[in-house]
Design a protein around this motif. Structure first.
Motif, PDB file in Angstrom:
ATOM      1  N   PHE A 286      14.923  59.274  10.086  1.00  0.00           N
ATOM      2  CA  PHE A 286      14.932  59.447   8.551  1.00  0.00           C
ATOM      3  C   PHE A 286      15.880  58.346   7.951  1.00  0.00           C
ATOM      4  N   LEU A 287      16.518  57.843   8.300  1.00  0.00           N
ATOM      5  CA  LEU A 287      17.346  56.649   7.911  1.00  0.00           C
ATOM      6  C   LEU A 287      16.463  55.443   7.827  1.00  0.00           C
ATOM      7  N   ILE A 288      15.489  55.223   8.608  1.00  0.00           N
ATOM      8  CA  ILE A 288      14.735  54.286   8.558  1.00  0.00           C
ATOM      9  C   ILE A 288      13.629  54.471   7.276  1.00  0.00           C
ATOM     10  N   ILE A 289      12.994  55.482   7.402  1.00  0.00           N
ATOM     11  CA  ILE A 289      12.158  55.957   6.110  1.00  0.00           C
ATOM     12  C   ILE A 289      12.916  55.843   4.986  1.00  0.00           C
ATOM     13  N   ASP A 290      14.035  56.578   4.847  1.00  0.00           N
ATOM     14  CA  ASP A 290      14.928  56.423   3.423  1.00  0.00           C
ATOM     15  C   ASP A 290      15.119  55.108   3.081  1.00  0.00           C
ATOM     16  N   LEU A 291      15.360  54.382   3.960  1.00  0.00           N
ATOM     17  CA  LEU A 291      15.660  52.925   3.562  1.00  0.00           C
ATOM     18  C   LEU A 291      14.581  52.156   3.091  1.00  0.00           C
ATOM     19  N   PHE A 292      13.588  52.450   3.798  1.00  0.00           N
ATOM     20  CA  PHE A 292      12.364  51.477   3.266  1.00  0.00           C
ATOM     21  C   PHE A 292      11.174  51.929   2.469  1.00  0.00           C
TER      22      PHE A 292
ATOM     23  N   PRO B  99      16.089  65.971   0.845  1.00  0.00           N
ATOM     24  CA  PRO B  99      17.133  64.845   0.553  1.00  0.00           C
ATOM     25  C   PRO B  99      16.329  63.443   0.363  1.00  0.00           C
ATOM     26  N   PHE B 100      15.228  63.319   0.954  1.00  0.00           N
ATOM     27  CA  PHE B 100      14.344  62.221   0.700  1.00  0.00           C
ATOM     28  C   PHE B 100      13.896  62.097  -0.772  1.00  0.00           C
ATOM     29  N   LEU B 101      13.387  63.317  -1.150  1.00  0.00           N
ATOM     30  CA  LEU B 101      12.924  63.379  -2.533  1.00  0.00           C
ATOM     31  C   LEU B 101      13.963  62.996  -3.605  1.00  0.00           C
ATOM     32  N   SER B 102      15.142  63.532  -3.439  1.00  0.00           N
ATOM     33  CA  SER B 102      16.208  63.328  -4.452  1.00  0.00           C
ATOM     34  C   SER B 102      16.757  61.757  -4.191  1.00  0.00           C
ATOM     35  N   ASN B 103      16.693  60.996  -3.096  1.00  0.00           N
ATOM     36  CA  ASN B 103      17.093  59.690  -3.124  1.00  0.00           C
ATOM     37  C   ASN B 103      15.848  58.977  -3.845  1.00  0.00           C
ATOM     38  N   ALA B 104      14.488  59.254  -3.443  1.00  0.00           N
ATOM     39  CA  ALA B 104      13.417  58.522  -4.148  1.00  0.00           C
ATOM     40  C   ALA B 104      13.384  58.748  -5.528  1.00  0.00           C
TER      41      ALA B 104
END
Length: 121
Positions: free
Chosen positions: A87-93, A36-41
């Motif tokens: 996860f939300l914090i890492i994802d956002l920043f 999910p992180f990779l898809s967002n990034a």
């Protein structure tokens, strides 16, 4: 589907719908958040890259706006699924604005290289 074959969801977890995912998200480990992180990034990066290539003016603003739209979608998704705070914090920043900026920078380099080739002929 590919990510489920690389990192399978926890046993007994069905994650095909939002409702099923909400019921089982507490079983997920940090490794389950990699894709999910990779898809967002990657989505933010490619979106900003393409937007920067297409834009005729204000390329950085358009690239960062692309990242903001991805971020709004990510925040909405995180609250719908109730993802962990870490996860939300890492994802956002990390995933949205920084990756959009990198997409813009790569597009800028790509355009410069392209122009140099035209002028050197």
């Amino acid at each position: 589907m590919i990510c489920n074959s690389i990192i399978p969801p926890p046993d007994g977890t069905e994650a095909m719908t939002i409702e099923e995912l909400k019921k089982s998200v507490h079983l997920f480990e940090p490794k389950h958040y990699i894709f999910p992180f990779l898809s967002n990034a990657i989505g933010s990066f490619i979106g900003a890259f393409v937007a920067s290539l297409i834009a005729s003016k204000h390329k950085i603003m358009i690239a960062l706006t692309t990242g903001v739209f991805f971020m709004i979608g990510g925040i909405t998704n995180s609250f719908m699924i109730s993802t962990p705070t870490w996860f939300l914090i890492i994802d956002l920043f990390v995933a949205y604005i920084p990756m959009s900026f990198l997409g813009y920078r790569l597009a800028r380099k790509f355009k410069l290289v392209k122009k140099e080739r035209k002028t050197s002929k």
